[in-house]
Design a protein around this motif. Structure first.
Motif, PDB file in Angstrom:
ATOM      1  N   TYR A 252     -55.206  12.991  15.693  1.00 53.45           N
ATOM      2  CA  TYR A 252     -53.955  12.272  15.480  1.00 53.45           C
ATOM      3  C   TYR A 252     -53.750  12.086  13.983  1.00 53.45           C
ATOM      4  CZ  TYR A 252     -53.386  10.965  20.398  1.00 53.45           C
ATOM      5  OH  TYR A 252     -53.183  10.986  21.758  1.00 53.45           O
TER       6      TYR A 252
ATOM      7  N   GLN B 157     -51.546   9.735  11.011  1.00 52.05           N
ATOM      8  CA  GLN B 157     -50.793   8.497  10.795  1.00 52.05           C
ATOM      9  C   GLN B 157     -50.169   8.532   9.413  1.00 52.05           C
ATOM     10  OE1 GLN B 157     -53.050   4.774  10.725  1.00 52.05           O
ATOM     11  NE2 GLN B 157     -51.378   3.761  11.798  1.00 52.05           N
TER      12      GLN B 157
ATOM     13  N   ASN C 208     -47.044   3.200   7.458  1.00 52.49           N
ATOM     14  CA  ASN C 208     -46.196   2.275   8.224  1.00 52.49           C
ATOM     15  C   ASN C 208     -45.652   2.887   9.508  1.00 52.49           C
ATOM     16  OD1 ASN C 208     -46.454   0.232   6.221  1.00 52.49           O
ATOM     17  ND2 ASN C 208     -44.976   1.356   4.979  1.00 52.49           N
ATOM     18  N   ARG C 209     -46.381   3.823  10.043  1.00 54.17           N
ATOM     19  CA  ARG C 209     -45.960   4.433  11.297  1.00 54.17           C
ATOM     20  C   ARG C 209     -47.142   4.503  12.250  1.00 54.17           C
ATOM     21  NH1 ARG C 209     -42.468   9.727  10.047  1.00 54.17           N
ATOM     22  NH2 ARG C 209     -42.233   9.614  12.306  1.00 54.17           N
ATOM     23  N   GLY C 210     -46.837   4.651  13.525  1.00 55.64           N
ATOM     24  CA  GLY C 210     -47.892   4.802  14.516  1.00 55.64           C
ATOM     25  C   GLY C 210     -48.520   6.173  14.445  1.00 55.64           C
ATOM     26  N   LEU C 211     -49.515   6.363  15.269  1.00 53.25           N
ATOM     27  CA  LEU C 211     -50.215   7.639  15.292  1.00 53.25           C
ATOM     28  C   LEU C 211     -49.384   8.700  15.998  1.00 53.25           C
ATOM     29  CD1 LEU C 211     -52.516   5.490  14.916  1.00 53.25           C
ATOM     30  CD2 LEU C 211     -54.017   7.157  15.961  1.00 53.25           C
TER      31      LEU C 211
ATOM     32  N   PHE D 280     -49.682  12.547  17.781  1.00 48.47           N
ATOM     33  CA  PHE D 280     -50.589  13.540  18.349  1.00 48.47           C
ATOM     34  C   PHE D 280     -50.442  14.865  17.613  1.00 48.47           C
ATOM     35  CE2 PHE D 280     -52.891  15.805  21.566  1.00 48.47           C
ATOM     36  CZ  PHE D 280     -52.220  16.995  21.744  1.00 48.47           C
TER      37      PHE D 280
ATOM     38  N   LEU E  62     -53.158   9.906   6.902  1.00 44.03           N
ATOM     39  CA  LEU E  62     -54.458   9.485   7.435  1.00 44.03           C
ATOM     40  C   LEU E  62     -54.686  10.209   8.756  1.00 44.03           C
ATOM     41  CD1 LEU E  62     -56.813   7.528   6.951  1.00 44.03           C
ATOM     42  CD2 LEU E  62     -55.474   5.743   8.066  1.00 44.03           C
TER      43      LEU E  62
ATOM     44  N   PHE F  14     -57.074  11.006  12.160  1.00 45.87           N
ATOM     45  CA  PHE F  14     -58.085  10.441  13.043  1.00 45.87           C
ATOM     46  C   PHE F  14     -58.507  11.460  14.089  1.00 45.87           C
ATOM     47  CE2 PHE F  14     -58.160   6.026  11.831  1.00 45.87           C
ATOM     48  CZ  PHE F  14     -56.912   5.795  11.278  1.00 45.87           C
TER      49      PHE F  14
ATOM     50  N   PHE G  12     -62.028   6.345  18.517  1.00 45.01           N
ATOM     51  CA  PHE G  12     -61.584   6.989  17.293  1.00 45.01           C
ATOM     52  C   PHE G  12     -62.673   7.005  16.227  1.00 45.01           C
ATOM     53  CE2 PHE G  12     -57.039   7.668  17.832  1.00 45.01           C
ATOM     54  CZ  PHE G  12     -56.724   6.830  18.876  1.00 45.01           C
TER      55      PHE G  12
ATOM     56  N   GLY H  89     -46.605   3.605  19.499  1.00 46.91           N
ATOM     57  CA  GLY H  89     -45.547   2.868  18.837  1.00 46.91           C
ATOM     58  C   GLY H  89     -45.918   2.618  17.386  1.00 46.91           C
ATOM     59  N   PRO H  90     -44.990   2.016  16.622  1.00 44.35           N
ATOM     60  CA  PRO H  90     -45.223   1.790  15.190  1.00 44.35           C
ATOM     61  C   PRO H  90     -46.188   0.646  14.910  1.00 44.35           C
ATOM     62  CG  PRO H  90     -43.116   0.896  15.844  1.00 44.35           C
ATOM     63  CD  PRO H  90     -43.652   1.611  17.042  1.00 44.35           C
TER      64      PRO H  90
END
Lengths: 115, 114
Positions: A36, A38, A41-44, A46, A88, A90, A105, B106-107
């Motif tokens: 994953y 990142q 300021n955002r989610g992971l 895929f 980043l 993972f 993770f 989600g964020p």
């Protein structure tokens, strides 16, 4: 217990050069492995997965990863890095022997691609 | 289509207060996961919901943490009597039915306990 290790906190590479982000795992049975990414300021998001089949897995944004059972590794690679790949990363493994796809993770590797 | 949404995006609370974090999964996704991302512990699994089955709570760090999922959709993670070590980014993810194994995140909600 299953675990994932990312031995490098940070990887620096020049734009246009190949990149490798390392991951090793320890898990009972057949591993289900994931990468994953990142962005700030955002989610992971895929990137790719290995469940079974070919050891070389291709994913999003030109990334690929090679599953190596003898070395218990699942390194992420890209032939030519872009500045926009800086993020980043993972590595993760699915928890075996449980219902669901809960992930364990690694600690993450920061990729810095310089122009 | 819409992705996983979480609210609030940021939450600052005083030590000892209770907080609720909300997750709206992607429509049609049956599996829902909560993870926590902190400097000290990295990314760690908290709890998993699948349809109407009993949740897997094996990752919850203490009994101050609880979560529910109403109607198989929206989920709320509640932290009671917050402590400073609860400060982290709380991430929610959902997955579609079947064996795709991919999780859509989600964020996150950034929780700061002062």
């Amino acid at each position: 217990a299953q675990s994932v290790a990312q031995p490098e906190d940070q990887v620096n590479v020049a734009e246009g050069n190949p990149l490798t982000v390392k991951c090793t795992y320890s898990v009972s049975g057949n591993p289900y492995l994931f990468w994953y990414v990142q962005y700030p300021n955002r989610g992971l998001q895929f990137l790719l997965k290995y469940i079974t089949g070919d050891n070389l897995v291709k994913g999003s944004y030109g990334f690929e990863a090679e599953f190596n059972k003898s070395q218990t590794s699942f390194h992420l690679k890209k032939p030519s890095a872009l500045v926009s790949d800086s993020a980043l990363y993972f590595c993760a493994v699915r928890r075996p022997l449980r219902k669901g796809n809960m992930l364990t993770f690694g600690g993450g590797t920061r990729l810095m691609v310089k122009p | 289509g819409a992705g996983v949404s979480q609210s609030p995006s940021n939450k600052v609370t005083e030590k000892g207060k209770d907080v609720e974090l909300r997750c709206d999964p992607i429509s049609g996704h049956t599996a829902l996961y909560w993870y926590r991302q902190s400097l000290g512990q990295g990314l760690e699994f908290l709890i998993y919901f699948q349809g109407n089955s009993a949740p897997d709570k094996s990752g919850l760090p203490s009994d101050r943490f609880s979560a529910e999922r109403t109607g198989g959709s929206v989920s709320t993670l509640t932290i009671q009597r917050t402590q400073q070590e609860d400060s982290a980014v709380y991430l929610c993810a959902s997955s579609p039915p079947g064996q795709s194994y991919e999780q859509y995140f989600g964020p996150g909600t950034r929780l700061t306990v002062t």
